[in-house]
Design a protein around this motif. Structure first.
Motif, short mmCIF file in Angstrom:
data_model
loop_
_atom_site.label_atom_id
_atom_site.label_comp_id
_atom_site.label_asym_id
_atom_site.label_seq_id
_atom_site.Cartn_x
_atom_site.Cartn_y
_atom_site.Cartn_z
N ASP A 27 -7.13 30.59 3.63
CA ASP A 27 -7.86 29.34 3.72
C ASP A 27 -7.96 28.61 2.38
O ASP A 27 -8.69 28.99 1.48
CB ASP A 27 -9.26 29.61 4.27
N GLY A 28 -7.19 27.52 2.26
CA GLY A 28 -7.24 26.69 1.07
C GLY A 28 -6.39 27.11 -0.09
O GLY A 28 -6.26 26.36 -1.06
N VAL A 29 -5.79 28.28 -0.07
CA VAL A 29 -5.02 28.79 -1.20
C VAL A 29 -3.54 28.86 -0.85
O VAL A 29 -3.16 29.36 0.21
CB VAL A 29 -5.52 30.19 -1.62
N ILE A 66 -8.80 21.05 -1.18
CA ILE A 66 -10.16 20.62 -0.87
C ILE A 66 -10.10 19.57 0.23
O ILE A 66 -9.30 18.62 0.17
CB ILE A 66 -10.83 20.02 -2.12
N VAL A 67 -10.94 19.72 1.24
CA VAL A 67 -11.03 18.73 2.32
C VAL A 67 -11.87 17.55 1.83
O VAL A 67 -13.04 17.71 1.47
CB VAL A 67 -11.66 19.34 3.59
N THR A 68 -11.27 16.35 1.80
CA THR A 68 -11.98 15.16 1.33
C THR A 68 -12.41 14.26 2.48
O THR A 68 -13.33 13.45 2.32
CB THR A 68 -11.11 14.35 0.37
N GLY A 105 -6.42 26.67 8.34
CA GLY A 105 -6.73 26.51 6.93
C GLY A 105 -7.18 25.10 6.65
O GLY A 105 -7.51 24.33 7.54
N ARG A 106 -7.17 24.74 5.36
CA ARG A 106 -7.66 23.43 4.95
C ARG A 106 -6.56 22.36 4.99
O ARG A 106 -6.84 21.20 4.74
CB ARG A 106 -8.20 23.52 3.51
N TRP A 107 -5.31 22.73 5.28
CA TRP A 107 -4.23 21.77 5.25
C TRP A 107 -4.20 20.93 6.51
O TRP A 107 -4.75 21.31 7.55
CB TRP A 107 -2.89 22.50 5.09
N LEU A 108 -3.52 19.79 6.43
CA LEU A 108 -3.33 18.96 7.61
C LEU A 108 -2.26 19.58 8.49
O LEU A 108 -1.21 20.00 8.00
CB LEU A 108 -2.89 17.55 7.20
#
Length: 306
Positions: free
Chosen positions: A78-80, A107-109, A296-299
């Protein structure tokens, strides 16, 4: 032109020695090879991405630059994200191989916005066969070889239609083109290469996308390099476009996308400088994206255009 190649090679070598700094190679297909210049790009495209690129510059001229790159990156958790880049660069009698590990944190903006911060670190080995060099004054240099560390940083913001990247992939001094043994080669480089990239996607019709992009490269004591690209994607399968590098070259690009995840790309650059009107450069790239539908945090979307 071929009769002048030994002297031309000497000029290339002498110029490299004068600037005493590693210049990051140019890529016309940089938008699909972003990991080499920006570690923040790691993990942005797919769960696993692999790229191979070969660039032959000023074809037909002895000692002209030749660059081969390999990069792989993926989403660890997640995020890495993590990745590896390998760059082999040849310029005249000088050759270097650059191996780096890349890492990013996303980072989710917003719902569709992401900001990725990246670090790059590794080592470069070099071999300068200077004893065989030819210069206008017949100067003789001793051959040198060695290695030195690399450190770089980058940031990459993107959503489904837009991206913006800022990076400095090589921050430390290099001893590769050192002439005086007393020169200090530790600490931050005095000639850091800075990159800014940006691109957008516009839907012209149901079948045609317009994808303009730009890359700006700045290094102290050198002219600013600006790339302007106008690419079109037809039915998510065929991409073509034109590029212009300010005061340097004009390029044409063509690519095939197979099964939405395998890309075969080719560009031809025509030199516009005083080096010669008949100098051309070829660039071939293979790229593969694999999506394992990780969370995860990606699109996550079925098509990734950058």
């Amino acid at each position: 032109m071929k009769k002048l190649t030994p002297i031309f090679s000497g000029f290339i070598l002498l110029f490299s020695l004068m600037i005493q700094a590693q210049q990051t190679p140019h890529y016309t297909q940089y938008m699909y090879n972003m990991q080499t210049i920006n570690p923040g790009y790691v993990g942005a495209r797919a769960d696993l991405s692999l790229s191979v690129l070969n660039r032959s510059q000023w074809v037909g001229v002895e000692g002209a630059p030749k660059t081969t790159t390999f990069s792989v990156n993926g989403r660890a958790f997640d995020g890495v994200g993590f990745g590896v880049t390998v760059i082999n660069d040849k310029l005249g009698l000088a050759e270097s191989t650059n191996i780096n590990l890349d890492a990013s944190y996303t980072i989710v903006t917003s719902q569709y916005g992401r900001l990725s911060l990246g670090l790059k670190g590794g080592i470069t080995t070099f071999n300068n066969n200077l004893s065989e060099g030819i210069t206008p004054d017949n100067d003789v240099y001793a051959s040198t070889n060695g290695s030195y560390p690399n450190v770089g940083v980058g940031a990459f913001y993107y959503n489904e239609r837009f991206y913006l990247g800022l990076s400095a992939p090589y921050l430390l001094k290099t001893p590769q083109f050192r002439i005086d043994e007393a020169d200090n080669t530790s600490g931050l480089s005095e000639n850091i290469n800075y990159f800014a990239t940006a691109g957008m996607r516009f839907e012209l019709t149901n079948d045609i996308l317009f994808k303009p992009s730009t890359l700006i490269k700045y290094a102290p004591n050198l002219p600013v390099s600006i790339d302007l690209n106008t690419n079109f994607l037809y039915k998510d399968q065929i991409e073509f476009g034109l590029s212009y590098r300010y005061n340097d070259s004009a390029s044409a690009m063509f690519a095939l996308i197979l099964n939405e995840n395998f890309r075969i790309g080719y560009t031809y650059d025509h030199t516009l400088t005083d080096l010669g009107n008949n100098l051309g450069s070829h660039e071939i790239m293979l790229h593969l994206d694999l999506d394992f539908k990780k969370k995860g945090r990606w699109l996550h979307h079925t098509k990734c255009y950058f």
